[in-house]
Design a protein around this motif. Sequence first.
Motif, PDB file in Angstrom:
ATOM      1  N   PRO A 109       0.838  -1.203   0.000  1.00 10.92           N
ATOM      2  CA  PRO A 109       0.000   0.000   0.000  1.00 10.92           C
ATOM      3  C   PRO A 109       0.876   1.257   0.000  1.00 10.92           C
ATOM      4  N   LEU A 110       0.424   2.296  -0.696  1.00 10.02           N
ATOM      5  CA  LEU A 110       1.228   3.520  -0.792  1.00 10.02           C
ATOM      6  C   LEU A 110       1.579   4.098   0.574  1.00 10.02           C
ATOM      7  N   ALA A 111       0.667   4.037   1.528  1.00  5.07           N
ATOM      8  CA  ALA A 111       0.973   4.570   2.861  1.00  5.07           C
ATOM      9  C   ALA A 111       2.184   3.850   3.444  1.00  5.07           C
ATOM     10  N   ASP A 112       2.258   2.536   3.285  1.00  6.87           N
ATOM     11  CA  ASP A 112       3.420   1.772   3.764  1.00  6.87           C
ATOM     12  C   ASP A 112       4.661   2.098   2.947  1.00  6.87           C
ATOM     13  N   TRP A 113       4.463   2.279   1.640  1.00  7.01           N
ATOM     14  CA  TRP A 113       5.604   2.608   0.778  1.00  7.01           C
ATOM     15  C   TRP A 113       6.248   3.913   1.255  1.00  7.01           C
ATOM     16  N   PHE A 114       5.404   4.931   1.466  1.00  8.85           N
ATOM     17  CA  PHE A 114       5.920   6.232   1.874  1.00  8.85           C
ATOM     18  C   PHE A 114       6.529   6.201   3.274  1.00  8.85           C
ATOM     19  N   ARG A 124       7.601   3.444   5.140  1.00  6.24           N
ATOM     20  CA  ARG A 124       8.632   2.461   5.457  1.00  6.24           C
ATOM     21  C   ARG A 124       9.594   2.173   4.317  1.00  6.24           C
ATOM     22  N   TRP A 125       9.070   2.018   3.105  1.00  7.77           N
ATOM     23  CA  TRP A 125       9.925   1.606   2.001  1.00  7.77           C
ATOM     24  C   TRP A 125      10.869   2.711   1.543  1.00  7.77           C
ATOM     25  N   THR A 126      10.359   3.912   1.326  1.00 14.32           N
ATOM     26  CA  THR A 126      11.236   4.989   0.862  1.00 14.32           C
ATOM     27  C   THR A 126      12.395   5.205   1.830  1.00 14.32           C
ATOM     28  N   PRO A 127      12.136   5.385   3.137  1.00 13.86           N
ATOM     29  CA  PRO A 127      13.272   5.569   4.055  1.00 13.86           C
ATOM     30  C   PRO A 127      14.183   4.339   4.125  1.00 13.86           C
ATOM     31  N   GLY A 128      13.600   3.141   4.076  1.00 13.55           N
ATOM     32  CA  GLY A 128      14.404   1.922   4.147  1.00 13.55           C
ATOM     33  C   GLY A 128      15.299   1.746   2.939  1.00 13.55           C
ATOM     34  N   LEU A 129      14.775   2.046   1.755  1.00 18.13           N
ATOM     35  CA  LEU A 129      15.577   1.947   0.537  1.00 18.13           C
ATOM     36  C   LEU A 129      16.712   2.971   0.559  1.00 18.13           C
ATOM     37  N   ASP A 189      13.570   8.501  -3.296  1.00 17.18           N
ATOM     38  CA  ASP A 189      12.899   9.788  -3.087  1.00 17.18           C
ATOM     39  C   ASP A 189      12.346  10.346  -4.401  1.00 17.18           C
ATOM     40  N   GLU A 190      13.041  10.089  -5.523  1.00 17.60           N
ATOM     41  CA  GLU A 190      12.532  10.502  -6.837  1.00 17.60           C
ATOM     42  C   GLU A 190      11.249   9.742  -7.163  1.00 17.60           C
ATOM     43  N   LEU A 220      19.592   1.486  -1.843  1.00 16.40           N
ATOM     44  CA  LEU A 220      18.983   0.716  -2.923  1.00 16.40           C
ATOM     45  C   LEU A 220      18.201   1.643  -3.850  1.00 16.40           C
ATOM     46  N   LEU A 221      18.261   1.337  -5.123  1.00 12.70           N
ATOM     47  CA  LEU A 221      17.511   2.087  -6.119  1.00 12.70           C
ATOM     48  C   LEU A 221      16.268   1.302  -6.505  1.00 12.70           C
ATOM     49  N   ILE A 222      15.424   1.912  -7.287  1.00 10.08           N
ATOM     50  CA  ILE A 222      14.208   1.279  -7.768  1.00 10.08           C
ATOM     51  C   ILE A 222      14.326   1.077  -9.275  1.00 10.08           C
TER      52      ILE A 222
END
Length: 129
Positions: free
Chosen positions: A81-86, A88-93, A116-117, A98-100
């Motif tokens: 879910p985007l809320a989790d992405w924003f 947890r995932w963005t800061p964790g990456l 962040d991009e 790590l890149l996307i």
Amino acid sequence: MTTPNLSEEHAVILGLGAKKRLAYMFETVQQFKQVWILNDDDGCVMLANEDDDCVPVWPTREFAEAWATGEWAGCSAKAIPLADWFSRWTPGLEEDDLLIAAFPTEEDDGTILFSDEFEKQLKAPKQKY
């Protein structure tokens, strides 16, 4: 990594250039409020791209599952879910450097972005692919 199970529409989308696939990805993720990854027993699938490690992401379950062939055949698609992405995932990456790899295909590694991009684009107004 494409499969014959994909619809004609999916085949057309896979045939788009990386820039148009990326626009489709952002539009679809904004609409459904989730990002798709592949997981195996060890966690999220990662790709090596030159000197960087990347987490591949897709706009839908179907595209992620279509990519899960060969060495990734045992992987399953997972929605974030985007809320989790924003949160947890963005800061964790970022923390793990790590890149996307956004919307990779069999022929193309996708568009490589910093987390962040990627988040900034997800939060931007929609653009039609």
